[in-house]
Design a protein around this motif. Structure first.
Motif, short mmCIF file in Angstrom:
data_model
loop_
_atom_site.label_atom_id
_atom_site.label_comp_id
_atom_site.label_asym_id
_atom_site.label_seq_id
_atom_site.Cartn_x
_atom_site.Cartn_y
_atom_site.Cartn_z
N ALA A 39 0.83 -1.21 0.00
CA ALA A 39 0.00 0.00 0.00
C ALA A 39 0.86 1.25 0.00
CB ALA A 39 -0.91 0.01 1.23
N SER A 40 0.28 2.35 -0.49
CA SER A 40 0.86 3.68 -0.35
C SER A 40 -0.30 4.67 -0.28
CB SER A 40 1.79 4.03 -1.52
OG SER A 40 1.05 4.12 -2.71
N VAL A 41 -0.07 5.84 0.30
CA VAL A 41 -1.10 6.86 0.42
C VAL A 41 -0.52 8.20 0.00
CG1 VAL A 41 -2.71 8.06 1.97
CG2 VAL A 41 -2.23 5.63 2.32
N ASN A 42 -1.18 8.85 -0.96
CA ASN A 42 -0.83 10.19 -1.39
C ASN A 42 -1.76 11.14 -0.63
OD1 ASN A 42 -0.55 12.65 -2.67
ND2 ASN A 42 -0.66 11.81 -4.73
N VAL A 43 -1.19 11.98 0.24
CA VAL A 43 -1.98 12.88 1.07
C VAL A 43 -1.76 14.30 0.59
CG1 VAL A 43 -2.49 13.64 3.42
CG2 VAL A 43 -1.68 11.31 3.01
N GLU A 48 3.73 15.34 4.02
CA GLU A 48 4.38 14.16 3.48
C GLU A 48 3.36 13.13 3.00
OE1 GLU A 48 6.03 11.42 6.56
OE2 GLU A 48 5.57 13.09 7.88
N ASP A 49 3.78 12.38 1.99
CA ASP A 49 3.02 11.21 1.56
C ASP A 49 3.53 10.00 2.33
OD1 ASP A 49 1.61 12.70 -0.30
OD2 ASP A 49 2.97 12.22 -1.94
N LEU A 50 2.75 8.94 2.30
CA LEU A 50 3.17 7.69 2.93
C LEU A 50 3.61 6.77 1.81
CD1 LEU A 50 0.28 7.32 5.52
CD2 LEU A 50 2.54 8.37 5.82
N GLU A 51 4.92 6.48 1.76
CA GLU A 51 5.49 5.69 0.68
C GLU A 51 5.11 4.22 0.79
OE1 GLU A 51 6.98 7.10 -1.86
OE2 GLU A 51 6.86 9.08 -0.95
N PHE A 52 5.30 3.49 -0.31
CA PHE A 52 4.92 2.09 -0.41
C PHE A 52 5.44 1.27 0.76
CE2 PHE A 52 5.64 -2.26 -1.82
CZ PHE A 52 4.39 -2.58 -2.30
N GLY A 53 4.55 0.43 1.30
CA GLY A 53 4.92 -0.47 2.38
C GLY A 53 4.28 -1.82 2.20
N PHE A 74 -9.51 -7.45 5.21
CA PHE A 74 -8.71 -6.74 6.20
C PHE A 74 -7.27 -6.73 5.72
CE2 PHE A 74 -5.55 -7.31 9.54
CZ PHE A 74 -5.74 -6.17 10.29
N ASP A 75 -6.63 -5.55 5.71
CA ASP A 75 -5.22 -5.40 5.35
C ASP A 75 -4.52 -4.56 6.40
OD1 ASP A 75 -5.29 -6.69 2.87
OD2 ASP A 75 -5.77 -4.85 1.79
N ARG A 76 -3.26 -4.88 6.66
CA ARG A 76 -2.41 -4.02 7.50
C ARG A 76 -1.05 -3.95 6.83
NH1 ARG A 76 -2.48 -4.88 13.55
NH2 ARG A 76 -4.19 -3.43 13.36
N SER A 77 -0.57 -2.72 6.61
CA SER A 77 0.74 -2.50 5.98
C SER A 77 1.54 -1.51 6.80
CB SER A 77 0.55 -1.95 4.56
OG SER A 77 -0.16 -2.84 3.75
N LEU A 78 2.85 -1.60 6.71
CA LEU A 78 3.75 -0.65 7.36
C LEU A 78 4.34 0.23 6.27
CD1 LEU A 78 4.94 0.17 10.08
CD2 LEU A 78 6.85 -1.36 9.60
N LEU A 79 3.96 1.51 6.27
CA LEU A 79 4.38 2.47 5.25
C LEU A 79 5.49 3.36 5.80
CD1 LEU A 79 1.49 1.52 4.48
CD2 LEU A 79 1.17 3.72 3.44
N THR A 80 6.26 3.94 4.90
CA THR A 80 7.37 4.79 5.29
C THR A 80 6.98 6.25 5.12
OG1 THR A 80 8.92 3.11 4.54
CG2 THR A 80 9.80 5.33 4.86
#
Length: 190
Positions: A39-43, A48-53, A74-80
């Protein structure tokens, strides 16, 4: 983003390799499964954006017919992030429509629904937002299928005022991108 494309390509290549051993399956009935989730999130409007994790996920659903399925995910990811890693948790309620391949082992689908999500790294965010995407599913046997899915979640992430010390909630427009590669066990195979 390059890692996400490589992961999606690898999942598609593995699915195509297994196609020779695949069996046609209607897709009806109860199913459960696990998946790799990236996952990644563009905010927008945020620093800052949350880079791929990378992460993991589980799902359960019911195939209502050869074309329609209802799915809980259900998903859980650790983003940078720039300042700290962020744990992103997402719960989906999805409707899946098989477009092509109702009578074959390889099925293309579109999916849509709602996602509840939260991110935490010393700063909490949460939201419920619309999700859409598509993918491919390959039945290896009458009771086992592998899939690759791409999902996009749109909407606002809200920082609660009691967590950030402000007197009002802050909302940030965001777009979340996910790729999944996993397997489903159909409990009452053909």
């Amino acid at each position: 983003m390059t890692r996400m494309l490589r992961t999606a390509f690898t999942a598609a290549a593995l699915s195509a390799t297994a196609a020779a051993k695949a069996e046609a399956q209607s897709g009806k009935g109860l199913f459960v499964g696990i998946q790799y989730a990236g996952a990644s999130v563009n905010v927008q409007e945020a620093a800052e954006d949350l880079e791929f994790g990378n992460g993991f996920g589980v799902h359960a659903g019911v195939g209502l017919s050869e074309r329609w399925s209802v799915l809980a995910n259900f998903d859980r990811s650790l983003l940078t992030g720039n300042s700290a890693d962020v744990r992103l948790t997402q719960y989906d309620a999805l409707l899946r429509l098989h477009l092509i391949g109702a009578a074959s082992p390889l099925k293309l689908f579109v999916t849509g629904g709602a996602t509840a999500r939260s991110a935490n790294a010393g700063r909490d965010f949460e939201s419920i937002a619309p999700t859409g995407g598509g993918g491919v599913q390959l039945f290896l046997s009458s009771g086992l299928a592998v899939h690759g899915t791409a999902l996009w979640t749109f909407g606002n992430l809200t920082r609660a005022n009691q967590l950030s010390g402000n007197t009002i909630d802050q909302q940030f427009t965001s777009t979340g991108t996910r790729v999944q590669a996993g397997a489903s066990l159909y409990l009452f195979g053909r």
